[in-house]
Design a protein around this motif. Structure first.
Motif, PDB file in Angstrom:
ATOM      1  N   ILE A   1       0.836  -1.208   0.000  1.00  0.00           N
ATOM      2  CA  ILE A   1       0.000   0.000   0.000  1.00  0.00           C
ATOM      3  C   ILE A   1       0.868   1.254   0.000  1.00  0.00           C
ATOM      4  N   GLN A   2       1.878   1.274   0.884  1.00  0.00           N
ATOM      5  CA  GLN A   2       2.741   2.449   1.007  1.00  0.00           C
ATOM      6  C   GLN A   2       3.457   2.759  -0.303  1.00  0.00           C
ATOM      7  N   ALA A   3       3.978   1.721  -0.938  1.00  0.00           N
ATOM      8  CA  ALA A   3       4.700   1.928  -2.191  1.00  0.00           C
ATOM      9  C   ALA A   3       3.746   2.200  -3.339  1.00  0.00           C
ATOM     10  N   GLY A   4       2.615   1.517  -3.343  1.00  0.00           N
ATOM     11  CA  GLY A   4       1.687   1.594  -4.465  1.00  0.00           C
ATOM     12  C   GLY A   4       1.106   2.965  -4.720  1.00  0.00           C
ATOM     13  N   VAL A   5       0.875   3.728  -3.655  1.00  0.00           N
ATOM     14  CA  VAL A   5       0.271   5.052  -3.843  1.00  0.00           C
ATOM     15  C   VAL A   5       1.226   6.029  -4.524  1.00  0.00           C
ATOM     16  N   ASN A   6       2.503   5.682  -4.563  1.00  0.00           N
ATOM     17  CA  ASN A   6       3.495   6.560  -5.188  1.00  0.00           C
ATOM     18  C   ASN A   6       3.956   6.059  -6.550  1.00  0.00           C
ATOM     19  N   LEU A   7       3.307   5.004  -7.057  1.00  0.00           N
ATOM     20  CA  LEU A   7       3.690   4.419  -8.338  1.00  0.00           C
ATOM     21  C   LEU A   7       2.538   4.501  -9.327  1.00  0.00           C
ATOM     22  N   ASP A   8       2.860   4.397 -10.626  1.00  0.00           N
ATOM     23  CA  ASP A   8       1.792   4.275 -11.609  1.00  0.00           C
ATOM     24  C   ASP A   8       1.128   2.913 -11.429  1.00  0.00           C
ATOM     25  N   SER A   9      -0.059   2.732 -11.992  1.00  0.00           N
ATOM     26  CA  SER A   9      -0.859   1.528 -11.745  1.00  0.00           C
ATOM     27  C   SER A   9      -0.116   0.244 -12.091  1.00  0.00           C
ATOM     28  N   SER A  10       0.539   0.228 -13.254  1.00  0.00           N
ATOM     29  CA  SER A  10       1.235  -0.982 -13.680  1.00  0.00           C
ATOM     30  C   SER A  10       2.373  -1.325 -12.721  1.00  0.00           C
ATOM     31  N   SER A  11       3.151  -0.327 -12.338  1.00  0.00           N
ATOM     32  CA  SER A  11       4.263  -0.562 -11.417  1.00  0.00           C
ATOM     33  C   SER A  11       3.757  -0.983 -10.043  1.00  0.00           C
ATOM     34  N   ALA A  12       2.645  -0.362  -9.616  1.00  0.00           N
ATOM     35  CA  ALA A  12       2.067  -0.702  -8.321  1.00  0.00           C
ATOM     36  C   ALA A  12       1.579  -2.153  -8.307  1.00  0.00           C
ATOM     37  N   LEU A  13       0.967  -2.591  -9.397  1.00  0.00           N
ATOM     38  CA  LEU A  13       0.494  -3.972  -9.487  1.00  0.00           C
ATOM     39  C   LEU A  13       1.657  -4.963  -9.505  1.00  0.00           C
ATOM     40  N   ASN A  14       2.734  -4.593 -10.167  1.00  0.00           N
ATOM     41  CA  ASN A  14       3.924  -5.444 -10.160  1.00  0.00           C
ATOM     42  C   ASN A  14       4.511  -5.542  -8.753  1.00  0.00           C
ATOM     43  N   TYR A  15       4.524  -4.413  -8.052  1.00  0.00           N
ATOM     44  CA  TYR A  15       5.057  -4.407  -6.689  1.00  0.00           C
ATOM     45  C   TYR A  15       4.170  -5.234  -5.766  1.00  0.00           C
ATOM     46  N   GLU A  16       2.857  -5.096  -5.951  1.00  0.00           N
ATOM     47  CA  GLU A  16       1.915  -5.888  -5.163  1.00  0.00           C
ATOM     48  C   GLU A  16       2.172  -7.380  -5.366  1.00  0.00           C
ATOM     49  N   ASN A  17       2.432  -7.769  -6.611  1.00  0.00           N
ATOM     50  CA  ASN A  17       2.689  -9.175  -6.916  1.00  0.00           C
ATOM     51  C   ASN A  17       3.922  -9.683  -6.174  1.00  0.00           C
ATOM     52  N   GLN A  18       4.967  -8.850  -6.111  1.00  0.00           N
ATOM     53  CA  GLN A  18       6.171  -9.233  -5.380  1.00  0.00           C
ATOM     54  C   GLN A  18       5.871  -9.424  -3.892  1.00  0.00           C
ATOM     55  N   CYS A  19       5.081  -8.512  -3.346  1.00  0.00           N
ATOM     56  CA  CYS A  19       4.714  -8.612  -1.929  1.00  0.00           C
ATOM     57  C   CYS A  19       3.831  -9.837  -1.681  1.00  0.00           C
ATOM     58  N   PHE A  20       2.943 -10.122  -2.639  1.00  0.00           N
ATOM     59  CA  PHE A  20       2.075 -11.292  -2.530  1.00  0.00           C
ATOM     60  C   PHE A  20       2.907 -12.568  -2.471  1.00  0.00           C
ATOM     61  N   ILE A  21       3.900 -12.676  -3.375  1.00  0.00           N
ATOM     62  CA  ILE A  21       4.749 -13.869  -3.414  1.00  0.00           C
ATOM     63  C   ILE A  21       5.530 -14.013  -2.106  1.00  0.00           C
ATOM     64  N   THR A  22       6.034 -12.899  -1.589  1.00  0.00           N
ATOM     65  CA  THR A  22       6.779 -12.939  -0.322  1.00  0.00           C
ATOM     66  C   THR A  22       5.888 -13.447   0.806  1.00  0.00           C
ATOM     67  N   ALA A  23       4.657 -12.925   0.870  1.00  0.00           N
ATOM     68  CA  ALA A  23       3.717 -13.383   1.902  1.00  0.00           C
ATOM     69  C   ALA A  23       3.373 -14.851   1.705  1.00  0.00           C
ATOM     70  N   PHE A  24       3.152 -15.250   0.436  1.00  0.00           N
ATOM     71  CA  PHE A  24       2.761 -16.626   0.130  1.00  0.00           C
ATOM     72  C   PHE A  24       3.850 -17.617   0.533  1.00  0.00           C
ATOM     73  N   ALA A  25       5.109 -17.186   0.450  1.00  0.00           N
ATOM     74  CA  ALA A  25       6.233 -18.065   0.773  1.00  0.00           C
ATOM     75  C   ALA A  25       6.458 -18.220   2.275  1.00  0.00           C
ATOM     76  N   SER A  26       5.744 -17.467   3.093  1.00  0.00           N
ATOM     77  CA  SER A  26       5.955 -17.514   4.537  1.00  0.00           C
ATOM     78  C   SER A  26       5.355 -18.772   5.154  1.00  0.00           C
ATOM     79  N   GLU A  27       5.876 -19.153   6.315  1.00  0.00           N
ATOM     80  CA  GLU A  27       5.317 -20.288   7.059  1.00  0.00           C
ATOM     81  C   GLU A  27       3.887 -19.979   7.511  1.00  0.00           C
ATOM     82  N   ASP A  28       3.643 -18.715   7.835  1.00  0.00           N
ATOM     83  CA  ASP A  28       2.290 -18.334   8.259  1.00  0.00           C
ATOM     84  C   ASP A  28       1.269 -18.534   7.150  1.00  0.00           C
ATOM     85  N   ALA A  29       1.673 -18.306   5.892  1.00  0.00           N
ATOM     86  CA  ALA A  29       0.748 -18.520   4.777  1.00  0.00           C
ATOM     87  C   ALA A  29       0.378 -20.000   4.676  1.00  0.00           C
ATOM     88  N   LYS A  30       1.372 -20.860   4.804  1.00  0.00           N
ATOM     89  CA  LYS A  30       1.101 -22.300   4.763  1.00  0.00           C
ATOM     90  C   LYS A  30       0.177 -22.697   5.907  1.00  0.00           C
TER      91      LYS A  30
END
Length: 259
Positions: A213-242
């Motif tokens: 959220i913090q990064a996304g508000v300062n980026l264009d939509s495409s860049s923000a969506l790419n950044y969100e995807n990176q954050c999603f993958i990081t969260a998905f890889a966590s033990e808590d996600a499993k």
């Protein structure tokens, strides 16, 4: 570090920083330094999941920068003073944990800028918010001209900053400056209850959500969506996600470990 202008307490995964220069809790260079150090400490403490920032007493959260310190500073000295606030407020805004401001009474200038750096603002009914700087021949210098317009829109922000108008808690809530208005005597209870709800949620996901959220508000939509995807993958890889996904499929309560 021994703190003289703030109090730091930790309990049940929640840290509370109290600005401790009563009755008005003005912000000076020492407080900025100590506040920044405390935020660094909390960032490194994996047992802490949420931070609450409040002021001592109910008369003021913070009445702004300490004018008695800054009035006679040279341009170089005031630059250093201002950078002290900027660095500390940036640390709060970018802390990888939810931050709740519990504000009561006078919340002027730098005090409001400090609250704006937090994720949520719980306000007591007696809150008075204002940006009085232009009336003193200066402007907000702790992020007010940046964070306020992004929160409530450019037009409303200009009204408050140009005119120095003081608004009450209800008006601040309508404008979107504060998250919730509560009675003075239950302010900390409300903030602590909300912090407790956030503290049991998976901390990696909370960190990644905030970062996206913090990064996304300062980026264009495409860049923000790419950044969100990176954050999603990081969260998905966590033990808590499993654990969370497994608990959902197994219809049981998850046991998150913050990893």
């Amino acid at each position: 570090m021994t703190y003289e202008t703030i109090l730091l307490a930790k309990e049940n995964g929640v840290a509370t920083i109290t600005l401790n220069r009563p009755p008005m809790n003005p912000l000076n260079s020492q407080l900025f330094k100590e506040l920044g150090h405390a935020v660094d400490e909390i960032a490194e403490d994996n047992s802490i999941k949420v931070l609450i920032i409040t002021g001592s007493g109910s008369k003021a959260f913070a009445a702004g920068a300490d004018v008695s310190e800054m009035a006679y500073l040279s341009p170089v000295e005031v630059y250093n003073f201002n950078m002290g606030s900027r660095k500390t407020f940036d640390k709060i805004e970018n802390l990888g944990k939810p931050v709740i401001a519990a504000i009561a009474g006078i919340t002027f200038g730098g005090g409001c800028e400090l609250a704006l750096a937090c994720d949520f603002r719980f306000a007591a009914e007696n809150v008075k918010i204002a940006f009085p700087e232009t009336g003193l021949g200066i402007i907000p210098g702790g992020g007010g001209t940046v964070r306020l317009p992004r929160l409530i829109g450019v037009g409303r922000a200009k009204e408050l900053i140009y005119g120095g108008e003081m608004i009450d808690a209800v008006t601040a809530e309508k404008l979107g400056i504060v998250t919730k208005v509560v009675a003075v005597d239950v302010l900390m209870e409300e903030a602590q209850n909300y912090a407790a709800k956030l503290a049991v949620r998976p901390s990696v996901a909370m960190k990644m959500a905030k970062e996206s959220i913090q990064a996304g508000v300062n980026l264009d939509s495409s860049s923000a969506l790419n950044y969100e995807n990176q954050c999603f993958i990081t969260a998905f890889a966590s033990e808590d996600a499993k654990e969370g996904l497994g608990a959902f499929l197994e219809k049981r309560k998850p046991n998150y470990t913050g990893k």
